[in-house]
Design a protein around this motif. Structure first.
Motif, PDB file in Angstrom:
ATOM      1  N   ARG A 107       0.827  -1.220   0.000  1.00 23.74           N
ATOM      2  CA  ARG A 107       0.000   0.000   0.000  1.00 23.74           C
ATOM      3  C   ARG A 107       0.861   1.269   0.000  1.00 23.74           C
ATOM      4  O   ARG A 107       0.567   2.216  -0.730  1.00 23.74           O
ATOM      5  N   ASP A 111       0.540   3.927  -2.976  1.00 23.68           N
ATOM      6  CA  ASP A 111      -0.035   5.249  -2.716  1.00 23.68           C
ATOM      7  C   ASP A 111       0.922   6.366  -3.107  1.00 23.68           C
ATOM      8  O   ASP A 111       0.520   7.357  -3.729  1.00 23.68           O
ATOM      9  N   VAL A 123      -2.217  -3.101  -5.542  1.00 21.58           N
ATOM     10  CA  VAL A 123      -1.814  -3.157  -4.142  1.00 21.58           C
ATOM     11  C   VAL A 123      -1.856  -4.605  -3.679  1.00 21.58           C
ATOM     12  O   VAL A 123      -2.837  -5.325  -3.875  1.00 21.58           O
ATOM     13  N   GLU A 125      -1.744  -6.830  -0.373  1.00 16.25           N
ATOM     14  CA  GLU A 125      -1.938  -6.703   1.084  1.00 16.25           C
ATOM     15  C   GLU A 125      -1.174  -7.776   1.828  1.00 16.25           C
ATOM     16  O   GLU A 125      -0.888  -8.812   1.406  1.00 16.25           O
TER      17      GLU A 125
END
Length: 125
Positions: A107, A111, A123, A125
């Motif tokens: 992330r 971002d 992304v 996780e």
């Protein structure tokens, strides 16, 4: 010969660091854009070594060949997984590995890439 031995050890340590970085990228680089750029510096050091004529002596020819092949194999993997081209200002000349971004990352990196460079990646996780 002692100096050469320590340089070879350092080179192989850098090869291992490059391999580990590429593995992190494959799994979804977990850190920031600044860390990503810093981690690329290991590849910069490898490039310097690849062009170092003092490492291309007859007694090191076989070791240097193996070193070059190891770097090339890892480069191929990085090139395949880092297929997003990073936008750079016109006239800014960077080595190819600085111009590539993995298709997916954690992330934080995803971002930052979007906020700073308007680059969208998946992304993980």
């Amino acid at each position: 010969m002692k100096e050469v031995d320590s340089r070879l050890v350092d080179l192989w340590n850098d090869v291992e660091s490059w391999r580990e970085f590429v593995e992190e990228c494959r799994d979804g680089y977990p850190d920031s854009l600044a860390e990503y750029e810093f981690d690329l510096s290991v590849r910069d050091r490898l490039q310097v070594a690849l062009g170092d004529e003092t490492m291309q002596t007859p007694e090191l020819v076989e070791e240097f060949r193996r070193f070059r092949q190891a770097v090339e194999r890892i480069d191929q993997e990085f090139s395949a997984l880092a297929s997003v081209v990073r936008p750079v200002a016109e006239g800014n000349v960077l080595p190819w590995w600085h111009l590539r971004i993995p298709r997916s990352a954690g992330r934080e990196l995803a971002d930052e890439l979007f906020q700073r460079l308007d680059v969208v990646i998946t992304v993980v996780e």
